[in-house]
Design a protein around this motif. Structure first.
Motif, mmCIF file in Angstrom:
data_model
loop_
_atom_site.group_PDB
_atom_site.id
_atom_site.type_symbol
_atom_site.label_atom_id
_atom_site.label_comp_id
_atom_site.label_asym_id
_atom_site.label_seq_id
_atom_site.Cartn_x
_atom_site.Cartn_y
_atom_site.Cartn_z
ATOM 1 N N LEU A 105 -1.855 3.929 9.577
ATOM 2 C CA LEU A 105 -2.458 3.140 8.643
ATOM 3 C C LEU A 105 -1.829 1.762 8.493
ATOM 4 C CD1 LEU A 105 -2.385 5.668 5.635
ATOM 5 C CD2 LEU A 105 -4.259 4.993 7.216
ATOM 6 N N GLU A 106 -0.992 1.419 9.328
ATOM 7 C CA GLU A 106 -0.265 0.131 9.086
ATOM 8 C C GLU A 106 -0.984 -1.073 9.167
ATOM 9 O OE1 GLU A 106 3.366 0.121 11.662
ATOM 10 O OE2 GLU A 106 3.708 -2.139 10.609
ATOM 11 N N ALA A 107 -1.942 -1.257 9.854
ATOM 12 C CA ALA A 107 -2.686 -2.552 10.126
ATOM 13 C C ALA A 107 -3.597 -2.641 8.595
ATOM 14 C CB ALA A 107 -3.516 -2.283 11.119
ATOM 15 N N GLU A 108 -3.945 -1.546 8.289
ATOM 16 C CA GLU A 108 -4.872 -1.605 6.780
ATOM 17 C C GLU A 108 -3.921 -1.825 5.813
ATOM 18 O OE1 GLU A 108 -8.405 0.891 5.759
ATOM 19 O OE2 GLU A 108 -7.426 2.040 7.258
ATOM 20 N N LEU A 109 -2.946 -1.034 5.694
ATOM 21 C CA LEU A 109 -1.894 -1.148 4.606
ATOM 22 C C LEU A 109 -1.226 -2.951 4.382
ATOM 23 C CD1 LEU A 109 0.097 1.965 4.646
ATOM 24 C CD2 LEU A 109 -1.427 1.190 2.999
ATOM 25 N N SER A 110 -0.930 -3.422 5.980
ATOM 26 C CA SER A 110 -0.662 -4.746 5.704
ATOM 27 C C SER A 110 -1.696 -5.798 5.175
ATOM 28 C CB SER A 110 -0.189 -5.000 7.318
ATOM 29 O OG SER A 110 0.852 -4.264 7.743
ATOM 30 N N GLN A 111 -2.844 -5.253 5.632
ATOM 31 C CA GLN A 111 -4.010 -6.254 5.109
ATOM 32 C C GLN A 111 -4.138 -6.092 3.523
ATOM 33 O OE1 GLN A 111 -5.902 -8.510 6.656
ATOM 34 N NE2 GLN A 111 -7.230 -8.848 4.887
ATOM 35 N N HIS A 112 -4.220 -4.860 3.171
ATOM 36 C CA HIS A 112 -4.517 -4.540 1.747
ATOM 37 C C HIS A 112 -3.412 -4.334 0.523
ATOM 38 C CE1 HIS A 112 -8.861 -4.831 2.985
ATOM 39 N NE2 HIS A 112 -8.430 -3.695 3.937
ATOM 40 N N TRP A 113 -2.323 -4.092 1.125
ATOM 41 C CA TRP A 113 -1.299 -3.784 0.445
ATOM 42 C C TRP A 113 0.199 -4.467 0.845
ATOM 43 C CZ3 TRP A 113 -0.791 2.074 -1.569
ATOM 44 C CH2 TRP A 113 -0.107 2.241 -2.746
ATOM 45 N N PRO A 114 -0.198 -5.798 1.018
ATOM 46 C CA PRO A 114 1.279 -6.372 1.499
ATOM 47 C C PRO A 114 2.404 -6.651 0.466
ATOM 48 C CG PRO A 114 -0.502 -7.896 1.057
ATOM 49 C CD PRO A 114 -1.096 -6.584 0.780
ATOM 50 N N SER A 115 3.385 -6.545 0.944
ATOM 51 C CA SER A 115 4.501 -7.364 0.082
ATOM 52 C C SER A 115 4.282 -8.522 0.025
ATOM 53 C CB SER A 115 5.967 -6.847 0.603
ATOM 54 O OG SER A 115 6.837 -7.682 -0.033
ATOM 55 N N LEU A 116 4.206 -9.205 -1.097
ATOM 56 C CA LEU A 116 4.290 -10.656 -1.265
ATOM 57 C C LEU A 116 5.659 -11.461 -1.490
ATOM 58 C CD1 LEU A 116 0.847 -10.761 -3.515
ATOM 59 C CD2 LEU A 116 1.146 -11.042 -1.040
ATOM 60 N N LEU A 117 6.482 -10.462 -1.559
ATOM 61 C CA LEU A 117 7.950 -11.165 -1.608
ATOM 62 C C LEU A 117 8.459 -11.346 -0.120
ATOM 63 C CD1 LEU A 117 9.293 -8.752 -4.419
ATOM 64 C CD2 LEU A 117 8.351 -11.174 -4.716
ATOM 65 N N ASP A 172 5.354 8.041 9.251
ATOM 66 C CA ASP A 172 4.462 8.459 8.140
ATOM 67 C C ASP A 172 3.068 8.081 8.071
ATOM 68 O OD1 ASP A 172 6.052 10.937 7.820
ATOM 69 O OD2 ASP A 172 7.097 9.769 6.198
ATOM 70 N N VAL A 173 3.115 6.604 8.133
ATOM 71 C CA VAL A 173 2.177 5.636 7.868
ATOM 72 C C VAL A 173 1.614 4.839 8.963
ATOM 73 C CG1 VAL A 173 2.176 5.876 5.275
ATOM 74 C CG2 VAL A 173 3.531 3.962 6.618
ATOM 75 N N GLN A 174 2.078 5.215 9.968
ATOM 76 C CA GLN A 174 2.083 4.372 11.263
ATOM 77 C C GLN A 174 0.396 4.056 11.376
ATOM 78 O OE1 GLN A 174 4.032 5.886 14.810
ATOM 79 N NE2 GLN A 174 4.451 4.071 15.702
ATOM 80 N N PRO A 231 2.692 11.355 2.207
ATOM 81 C CA PRO A 231 2.678 9.955 2.128
ATOM 82 C C PRO A 231 1.236 9.535 2.891
ATOM 83 C CG PRO A 231 4.858 10.610 2.774
ATOM 84 C CD PRO A 231 4.032 11.947 2.744
ATOM 85 N N LEU A 232 1.113 10.106 3.924
ATOM 86 C CA LEU A 232 -0.350 9.683 4.780
ATOM 87 C C LEU A 232 -1.341 9.701 3.823
ATOM 88 C CD1 LEU A 232 -1.685 8.595 7.330
ATOM 89 C CD2 LEU A 232 -1.792 11.100 7.942
ATOM 90 N N ARG A 233 -1.747 10.989 3.142
ATOM 91 C CA ARG A 233 -2.667 11.218 2.266
ATOM 92 C C ARG A 233 -2.952 9.979 1.099
ATOM 93 N NH1 ARG A 233 -2.056 17.390 2.787
ATOM 94 N NH2 ARG A 233 -2.933 17.566 4.754
ATOM 95 N N PHE A 234 -1.623 10.149 0.254
ATOM 96 C CA PHE A 234 -1.602 9.195 -0.661
ATOM 97 C C PHE A 234 -1.701 7.800 -0.319
ATOM 98 C CE2 PHE A 234 1.075 6.300 -3.140
ATOM 99 C CZ PHE A 234 0.836 6.442 -4.185
#
Ligand SMILES: *[C@@H]1O[C@H](CO)[C@@H](O)[C@H](O)[C@H]1NC(C)=O
Length: 274
Positions: free
Chosen positions: A104-116, A100-102, A145-148
């Motif tokens: 966006l994955e690179a961008e999400l990993s950069q800006h919305w990473p899990s820090l745990l 669903d978010v494939q 999910p994609l739009r969110f």
């Protein structure tokens, strides 16, 4: 041969399924007939809260036994979530998958990473979608999910480098830089933020193991149409209290106590100042 027929088949199957849902008048996403009378509750919220976190302090907020990891290249404020406020619980009926978010994955990993360390970034996104996104999805523009996640990334960009860089550069220009020694008054920070965020946001601190107040989050209140500010009253829907692997949830930075803005330390995320 099979390869050209298969997508068509899948499309047909999907449209078939969709049609049968529509015929039955069942809204799959909001839980089917048993929950139809509850359906309106899923969209009663009027305001959203967009929350950014500062990795340098987030890791400090964790209990020692939980390992924090700040991936290389993460040197700015990251997204915690976009939460409808006062929303009734989201129905757990709209699963999200990596595909669903494939895109966006690179961008999400950069800006919305899990820090745990124990939580993959996808798991973090999935939890945020399940707890909050699925509730927000009753509004056009947030309804998948994609739009969110696209909207969340846009919101972050809105608070970033070019317009008003919520992260380092903007604050830096105002002389507010991460430091192990310098302290700030909440008021100083607010002076910088108010022109951009209005008066309906909150800067949040945690108290660290030395009893210091440490700036770690900003919660920005938005209307449904994503403009800054929202005049409806109501308690923010909080992320559920800290679980074992969760950081403490923070509190408004106190107005009369010095506030620390710790640097990000990739080598020792939980001890940014040694
Ligand atoms: C967004 O919503 C708010 C609150 O409902 C309203 O006051 C404002 O005019 C809307 N802005 C736009 C651009 O639609």
């Amino acid at each position: 041969m099979c390869c050209s027929v298969l997508p068509l088949l899948v499309t047909l199957l999907l449209s078939d399924i969709t049609a049968s849902w529509e015929e039955r008048g069942v809204d799959y996403k909001y839980g089917g007939q048993a929950e139809l009378q509850d359906k309106q509750h899923f969209c009663t919220w009027k305001c959203l809260q967009f929350t950014l976190q500062w990795p340098g302090a987030f890791c400090k907020s964790l209990k020692d036994e939980i390992l924090c990891i700040i991936p290389p290249g993460i040197d700015s404020w990251t997204i915690h979530g976009l939460w409808p406020m006062k929303a009734h619980s989201c129905c757990n009926c709209w699963p999200m998958f990596p595909s669903d978010v494939q895109e966006l994955e690179a961008e999400l990993s950069q800006h919305w990473p899990s820090l745990l360390k124990i939580k993959s970034s996808f798991r973090f996104w999935n939890e945020e979608w399940r707890k909050h996104g699925a509730c927000a999805a009753c509004v056009e523009g947030l309804n998948s999910p994609l739009r969110f996640f696209q909207i969340c990334l846009k919101l972050r960009a809105r608070y970033d480098f070019h317009r008003f860089n919520f992260s380092c550069r903007f604050l830096e220009e105002a002389g507010i830089t991460p430091s192990c020694e310098r302290v700030y008054k909440a008021e100083e920070v607010n002076e910088v933020l108010v022109p951009h965020l209005g008066d309906q946001y909150e800067i949040q601190c945690i108290t660290d193991d030395q009893g210091r107040e440490v700036w770690f989050q900003v919660k920005v209140k938005l209307s449904r149409n994503l403009t800054i500010g929202c005049d409806h009253h109501g308690d923010p829907s909080r992320d559920p209290g800290p679980g074992l692997s969760e950081p403490s949830s923070g509190h408004p930075c106190p107005p009369h106590v010095p506030v620390y803005y710790y640097p990000i330390n990739h080598q020792q995320p939980q001890r940014p100042c040694g």
